[in-house]
Design a protein around this motif. Structure first.
Motif, PDB file in Angstrom:
ATOM      1  N   PHE A  37       0.829  -1.206   0.000  1.00  0.00           N
ATOM      2  CA  PHE A  37       0.000   0.000   0.000  1.00  0.00           C
ATOM      3  C   PHE A  37       0.865   1.259   0.000  1.00  0.00           C
ATOM      4  N   ASN A  38       1.869   1.276  -0.906  1.00  0.00           N
ATOM      5  CA  ASN A  38       2.760   2.432  -1.013  1.00  0.00           C
ATOM      6  C   ASN A  38       2.036   3.701  -1.447  1.00  0.00           C
ATOM      7  N   LEU A  39       0.941   3.570  -2.176  1.00  0.00           N
ATOM      8  CA  LEU A  39       0.190   4.756  -2.594  1.00  0.00           C
ATOM      9  C   LEU A  39      -0.480   5.453  -1.416  1.00  0.00           C
ATOM     10  N   HIS A  40      -0.521   4.796  -0.256  1.00  0.00           N
ATOM     11  CA  HIS A  40      -1.085   5.401   0.940  1.00  0.00           C
ATOM     12  C   HIS A  40      -0.003   6.013   1.833  1.00  0.00           C
ATOM     13  N   ILE A  41       1.244   6.003   1.365  1.00  0.00           N
ATOM     14  CA  ILE A  41       2.338   6.652   2.076  1.00  0.00           C
ATOM     15  C   ILE A  41       2.537   8.022   1.426  1.00  0.00           C
ATOM     16  N   PRO A  42       2.171   9.114   2.094  1.00  0.00           N
ATOM     17  CA  PRO A  42       2.143  10.436   1.446  1.00  0.00           C
ATOM     18  C   PRO A  42       3.433  10.816   0.731  1.00  0.00           C
ATOM     19  N   ALA A  43       4.582  10.585   1.340  1.00  0.00           N
ATOM     20  CA  ALA A  43       5.847  10.967   0.717  1.00  0.00           C
ATOM     21  C   ALA A  43       6.073  10.188  -0.577  1.00  0.00           C
ATOM     22  N   ASN A  44       5.801   8.887  -0.556  1.00  0.00           N
ATOM     23  CA  ASN A  44       5.974   8.068  -1.753  1.00  0.00           C
ATOM     24  C   ASN A  44       4.961   8.443  -2.831  1.00  0.00           C
ATOM     25  N   PHE A  45       3.725   8.731  -2.421  1.00  0.00           N
ATOM     26  CA  PHE A  45       2.703   9.123  -3.392  1.00  0.00           C
ATOM     27  C   PHE A  45       3.068  10.448  -4.065  1.00  0.00           C
ATOM     28  N   LEU A  46       3.589  11.394  -3.289  1.00  0.00           N
ATOM     29  CA  LEU A  46       3.997  12.675  -3.866  1.00  0.00           C
ATOM     30  C   LEU A  46       5.133  12.490  -4.861  1.00  0.00           C
ATOM     31  N   LEU A  47       6.137  11.708  -4.490  1.00  0.00           N
ATOM     32  CA  LEU A  47       7.254  11.466  -5.414  1.00  0.00           C
ATOM     33  C   LEU A  47       6.782  10.725  -6.649  1.00  0.00           C
ATOM     34  N   PHE A  48       5.840   9.801  -6.491  1.00  0.00           N
ATOM     35  CA  PHE A  48       5.259   9.092  -7.635  1.00  0.00           C
ATOM     36  C   PHE A  48       4.577  10.068  -8.593  1.00  0.00           C
ATOM     37  N   LEU A  49       3.807  11.019  -8.062  1.00  0.00           N
ATOM     38  CA  LEU A  49       3.143  12.001  -8.922  1.00  0.00           C
ATOM     39  C   LEU A  49       4.154  12.848  -9.685  1.00  0.00           C
ATOM     40  N   LEU A  50       5.243  13.221  -9.029  1.00  0.00           N
ATOM     41  CA  LEU A  50       6.262  14.029  -9.699  1.00  0.00           C
ATOM     42  C   LEU A  50       6.931  13.242 -10.816  1.00  0.00           C
ATOM     43  N   LEU A  51       7.212  11.960 -10.584  1.00  0.00           N
ATOM     44  CA  LEU A  51       7.822  11.144 -11.635  1.00  0.00           C
ATOM     45  C   LEU A  51       6.826  10.860 -12.757  1.00  0.00           C
ATOM     46  N   ALA A  52       5.554  10.716 -12.406  1.00  0.00           N
ATOM     47  CA  ALA A  52       4.534  10.533 -13.444  1.00  0.00           C
ATOM     48  C   ALA A  52       4.470  11.770 -14.333  1.00  0.00           C
ATOM     49  N   TYR A  53       4.592  12.955 -13.723  1.00  0.00           N
ATOM     50  CA  TYR A  53       4.606  14.176 -14.529  1.00  0.00           C
ATOM     51  C   TYR A  53       5.877  14.260 -15.371  1.00  0.00           C
ATOM     52  N   LEU A  54       7.025  13.830 -14.795  1.00  0.00           N
ATOM     53  CA  LEU A  54       8.265  13.789 -15.571  1.00  0.00           C
ATOM     54  C   LEU A  54       8.108  12.897 -16.794  1.00  0.00           C
ATOM     55  N   ALA A  55       7.395  11.787 -16.641  1.00  0.00           N
ATOM     56  CA  ALA A  55       7.212  10.846 -17.750  1.00  0.00           C
ATOM     57  C   ALA A  55       6.302  11.392 -18.836  1.00  0.00           C
ATOM     58  N   THR A  56       5.420  12.343 -18.495  1.00  0.00           N
ATOM     59  CA  THR A  56       4.382  12.763 -19.447  1.00  0.00           C
ATOM     60  C   THR A  56       4.466  14.222 -19.877  1.00  0.00           C
ATOM     61  N   TYR A  57       5.326  15.032 -19.254  1.00  0.00           N
ATOM     62  CA  TYR A  57       5.304  16.459 -19.561  1.00  0.00           C
ATOM     63  C   TYR A  57       5.866  16.717 -20.957  1.00  0.00           C
ATOM     64  N   LEU A  58       5.481  17.848 -21.540  1.00  0.00           N
ATOM     65  CA  LEU A  58       5.952  18.247 -22.865  1.00  0.00           C
ATOM     66  C   LEU A  58       6.937  19.397 -22.701  1.00  0.00           C
ATOM     67  N   PRO A  59       8.234  19.183 -23.021  1.00  0.00           N
ATOM     68  CA  PRO A  59       9.220  20.244 -22.821  1.00  0.00           C
ATOM     69  C   PRO A  59       8.908  21.473 -23.674  1.00  0.00           C
TER      70      PRO A  59
END
Length: 419
Positions: A380-402
């Motif tokens: 249940f790592n998605l329920h660990i706030p620090a890990n969830f926040l870092l996951f969102l940032l990496l998800a944005y890194l994977a999808t952002y348009l430079p």
């Protein structure tokens, strides 16, 4: 903008250092920090009206998910209004930080700094985890009592949650190295920063973490075969893995295997995990449309528990089933929308022509997310706030348009510049 970038990174550091920000005081700091950063951005936006607002493609499904949770709380469609409100506040704070990340991480230079931050921070957390393991006295940070028990590693009370952090961090150094996007004079430094987190992951003896890391390596290997990549830089990546496994052997492979067998007896058994999954599925079947309310599994589960062992069940050890039970089909569709956007946009960014370094960054973020989401099937790592926040940032890194004009204005092409 630099101040906001530093602020976001500081909240990531705080969240990880505060045991994943799972306690009430740590969540309060995280939420307050997100609010203050948003106020700083709003003030800057008001004073500099020429600034454009960037909306990440990941934001709409998360906003809709938040609206569903808000409806659960506002219309009393939850088994615990308090727990749902607490989870909603945390979710909104993470969405604010994702929104701010879209405003302040827009160029390759911005993300290059973030990648160095993640690599360096992951290295420091790994060192701390190894040192604490070798000198463990039964207390977190050597002075804080664990009142509710746990099997800690590093700053995390649960070693599996350290593994979730490591899964997000490791691709940041390994992928650019293997793809040849690291300057030759920095091979040793980046390799060293990647070796210790791998060793720490194995030393944590998290089965889910090690399997998820294997999934990450499999995705990277598949990508290399697909692109027919070759060259000396691949040897550098192989050397990192070899040194990491030598480090594990030096630490004592037999001791690590013993640690596996000894720790498994302290965790939830396979039979109990299977029972929890089945019971959570029954909760979903009884509340199929909007669920029981976000954060209410611990409240609802006792009435459905079929294998009682005297322990409180606060999470199912499967984030997907838990999301269905708590938010129903409505929330599940939002989650599927988010994962679809992550997969589709990440592939579009990775395959962009003439953006080799940007593609390496996208691939790093995507592989980190794949490993993390794989682990979520058994934890249940998605329920660990620090890990969830870092996951969102990496998800944005994977999808952002430079921003294209940044590369055109630079005397050198930033899209091709290595780390």
């Amino acid at each position: 903008m630099r101040l906001l970038r530093v602020g976001i990174c500081a909240l990531v550091v705080f969240g990880v250092a505060a045991h994943g920000a799972v306690e009430e005081w740590a969540r309060a700091v995280l939420e307050t920090g997100a609010g203050l950063l948003f106020l700083a951005w709003a003030l800057r936006f008001y004073l500099k009206r020429e600034q454009q607002i960037v909306i990440s493609s990941l934001l709409p499904p998360l906003v809709l998910f938040s609206l569903i949770v808000l409806g659960q709380w506002a219309f009393r469609g939850t088994a615990s209004s308090f727990e749902t409100r607490v989870q909603l506040q945390l979710l909104l704070a993470c969405l604010i930080l994702l929104f701010l990340a879209a405003q302040v991480f827009q160029t390759i230079e911005d993300w290059r700094g973030f990648v160095w931050f993640v690599i360096g921070f992951g290295f420091l957390v790994a060192i701390f985890g190894i040192l604490q393991h070798l000198t463990f006295n039964g207390k977190l940070y050597w002075f804080r009592e664990m009142r509710y028990g746990g099997i800690p590693f590093g700053p995390y009370v649960n070693r599996n949650h350290f593994a979730g952090f490591a899964e997000l961090v490791l691709p940041m150094s390994l992928v650019p190295l293997v793809l040849g996007k690291v300057r030759r004079e920095r091979w040793f430094l980046v390799g060293l920063l990647g070796v210790l987190p791998i060793g720490a992951l194995f030393l944590s003896a998290s089965r889910g973490g090690i399997i998820s890391f294997a999934v990450e390596l499999g995705v990277l290997a598949f990508w290399l075969v697909l692109r027919r990549a070759r060259g000396r830089h691949m040897l550098a990546g192989a050397a990192v893995l070899l040194v990491a496994f030598l480090l594990v052997s030096w630490l004592g492979a037999d001791k690590i295997l013993q640690r596996f067998s000894s720790l498994q007896s302290l965790e939830v058994t396979a039979g109990k995990r299977a029972s929890m999954r089945a019971d959570t599925w029954r909760i979903f079947l009884d509340h199929p449309w909007t669920g029981t309310g976000l954060g209410t599994l611990q409240t609802v589960f006792p009435a459905y528990e079929t294998l009682y062992d005297g322990k409180i069940v606060n999470h199912t050890h499967n984030d997907y089933l838990e999301a269905l039970a708590e938010t129903g089909i409505a929330g599940g569709l939002c989650c599927a929308w988010f994962l679809g956007v992550l997969l589709f946009d990440a592939f579009r960014r990775i395959l962009r022509p003439n953006a080799s370094f940007a593609s390496a960054l996208h691939l790093s973020g995507f592989i980190g997310c794949v490993g993390f989401l794989s682990h979520s099937m058994v934890d249940f790592n998605l329920h660990i706030p620090a890990n969830f926040l870092l996951f969102l940032l990496l998800a944005y890194l994977a999808t952002y348009l430079p921003r294209q004009h940044h590369a055109e204005a630079s005397p050198r092409n930033d899209f091709a510049n290595p780390v």
